[in-house]
Enzyme design. Structure first.
Site, PDB file in Angstrom:
ATOM      1  CB  SER A   1      -1.043   0.151   0.949  1.00  0.00           C
ATOM      2  OG  SER A   1      -2.117  -1.236   0.599  1.00  0.00           O
ATOM      3  CB  VAL A   2       4.125   2.236   0.904  1.00  0.00           C
ATOM      4  CG1 VAL A   2       5.168   1.895  -0.074  1.00  0.00           C
ATOM      5  CG2 VAL A   2       5.496   3.297   1.525  1.00  0.00           C
TER       6      VAL A   2
END
Length: 590
Positions: free
Chosen positions: A324-325
């Site tokens: 998700s980063v």
């Protein structure tokens, strides 16, 4: 009276004899000319080789310092032991072999075999022993009248702070040559010029009683000063070590702190680390026990694998799915391409279908209607799949290239891996969807840092680096290193917007545990499921920067396979907050 034919014959004989003498004499003159004028130098060198014995005096490697002056790599005195069997008393060879084998922990039979070869003028006993061992050999030889054993002062690499910065510094081999890390990358710079001592010997190789010595003094290698700040490195290592122990991390974890605007790496760690003074000793107790439980070829193979694993710098040599980063990369591309604005709205329902494949948000959450900022705060997969579709594969890959994700960072460390990214003709709707939230691609942690720094610093793609300057030991001249950068990865307006929405993620979203009192922090969490899927293994990470309105430093914490709770916002964000709590006030006071 001699007849005319007889006189003519004798005259011819004399002429022939004179001619032969002239030819021989000319040959001798030619040979002397050749030996003395043409090949005299070769014979001179050969004579010197028989008349002189040269002993190499190893040069010290250049020292390595941190940016704030901490000594990271130095040299310590040691002694190398050699023997000249032809100079050793024949009646004491057995005694010498027995006692020296015990002192030096060598095989007595093999040592006696070396000493018994009376033709040998030099053989190695032990490399780089400590003073106590050298003194014990010296005392034994003196007490027993044993000649022919030489104790030469030597130098070996020494890391005064042990495990500190080990994965970056690397280590050297028995010949003092760099094997990994900065020691390998800057081996030519750090390696000095060896000296030599010439000693006169007789035709049998014995040192002459009236011997003379001449010495060529060794020259130390150039010194290196790094971008690493020892205090920041300590803050990073302490926080990362505690997290690894607290969460019983099964794999090695990574931490990086880098200057946003220059790419200067202020700290980097891979934990657990190892001691570069004893690089072949397995530092991880569990790994060492597993190796020791084996035997034979299995143990040798397991030992080699364990050593190579602990030497690897995961920040630059290992690939992973960022999870998700990576959504902030998708966000930066979409904002810059004009596919969205920060106020664009999306809807997160029960699920989303892409080319017949159904995707859900994490834990089947339904976020409903959201802006881009809220989608980042909630780390909502379906929204970023839709954003990726709006940008399209061609433009998405164009921004990946602009952000350096298809190339190595150029960091001055050996063994840097390159990403595994999709080619344009291989990207379908499903691949585009998974790319958009950080799956189906693999990059290094440092590639992620570089791309994000460009996203928040106004669009400049910098080169991560460690070497700040080198210093010539003779002239004292200091040379600063320069590194490339490229402008235009994203616009300044996009960069400004990205900083604002990422600050909101820490203030209101999944990154709340990354807050630092008194400072504005931006960042993004990630919880990446490792391959193969449903293995129950995760990487928890948090990428943060501060101050959010005018970023100076960027940090990444990557916790690989924590046991129990594994969410990035719960596991990794507090670690980054702890690091920033120490680093930010420290930088303010510089």
């Amino acid at each position: 009276l001699r007849t005319l034919p007889e006189r003519a014959f004798r005259l011819r004989a004399r002429l022939i004899a004179v001619g032969l003498c002239a030819v021989c004499f000319a040959g001798l003159i030619g040979r002397l000319f050749w030996l003395q004028l043409c090949t005299g130098g070769w014979y001179t060198q050969r004579a010197l080789g028989q008349q002189l014995r040269d002993t190499v005096v190893p040069a010290d490697r250049g020292k390595i310092y941190s940016a704030d002056g901490a000594l990271l790599a130095a040299n310590s005195s040691c002694w190398t032991l050699r023997a000249s069997p032809r100079e050793m008393p024949e009646d004491k060879l057995a005694l010498a072999a027995k006692e020296l084998a015990e002192i030096l922990e060598l095989d007595e039979a093999k040592l006696l075999e070396k000493f018994s070869d009376r033709r040998a003028n030099d053989c190695l006993l032990r490399y780089r022993v400590e003073r106590e061992t050298a003194d014990a050999v010296r005392d034994f030889c003196a007490e027993n009248g044993i000649t022919g054993v030489r104790i030469n002062q030597d130098s070996k690499r020494w890391y005064p702070q042990g495990e500190f910065l080990a994965s970056v510094l690397g280590f050297t081999n028995v010949d003092n040559a760099g094997v990994s890390g900065l020691e390998l990358k800057y081996n030519d710079t750090l390696t000095g010029q060896n000296g030599v001592v010439l000693t006169a010997v007789n035709a049998w190789g014995y040192t002459l009683a009236q011997s003379y010595e001449t010495e060529l003094v060794p020259v130390e290698g150039s010194g290196l000063r790094l971008t690493i700040d020892a205090n920041i490195q300590h803050y990073l290592e302490n926080a990362l070590n505690y997290a690894v122990q607290e969460h019983h991390v099964a794999a090695r974890s990574v931490g990086i702190v880098m200057e946003v605007n220059t790419g200067a790496v202020l700290a980097m760690a891979t934990t657990p680390a190892y001691d570069p003074n004893q690089p072949r000793v397995i530092a991880d107790k569990a790994a060492r026990a597993a190796v020791d439980a084996l035997s034979g070829k299995e143990r040798a193979a397991a030992l080699q694998l364990a050593q190579q694993t602990q030497w690897r710098n995961k920040a630059v040599s290992d690939l992973y799915e960022p999870g998700s980063v990576f959504k902030l990369i998708t966000c930066a591309a979409a904002l810059d391409a004009g596919a969205i604005t920060r106020h664009s709205t999306f809807y997160c329902g029960d699920s989303i279908s892409v080319a017949g494949t159904r995707f859900h948000c994490a834990n089947h959450k339904r976020h409903g209607s959201q802006t881009v900022t809220q989608a980042l705060e909630n780390s909502c997969n379906p929204v970023f799949m839709e954003i990726g579709a709006r940008v399209g594969a061609k433009d998405m890959l164009r921004y990946y290239h602009k952000l350096g994700l298809y190339e190595r960072t150029g960091v001055d460390l050996p063994g840097e891996a390159n990403s595994i990214m999709h080619k344009l003709d291989k990207i379908g709707a499903v691949e585009l969807a998974t790319m958009s939230f950080g799956q189906s691609i693999q990059i290094t942690p440092l590639q992620l840092m570089r791309a994000v720094s460009a996203g928040i610093n106004g669009g400049r793609l910098v080169t991560p680096h460690f070497a700040l300057e080198k210093k010539n030991p003779v002239t004292k001249e200091i040379t600063e290193y320069e590194y490339k950068e490229r402008a235009g990865a994203v616009s300044k307006e996009t960069s400004q917007t990205l900083r604002e929405v990422l600050e909101a993620v820490v203030a209101e979203g999944t990154g709340k545990n990354g807050q630092v009192e008194g400072y504005r922090v931006g960042g993004k969490t990630a919880t990446s499921e490792k391959l193969p899927r449903r293995s129950g293994k995760y990487i928890s990470s948090f990428l943060g920067f501060a101050p959010a309105n005018h970023p100076k430093i960027l940090g990444l914490v990557l916790i690989d396979e924590p046991q129990g709770t594994y969410y990035g916002g719960v596991i990794a964000a507090p670690v980054m907050a702890e690091i920033f709590q120490n680093v930010l006030p420290y930088l303010d006071n510089l």
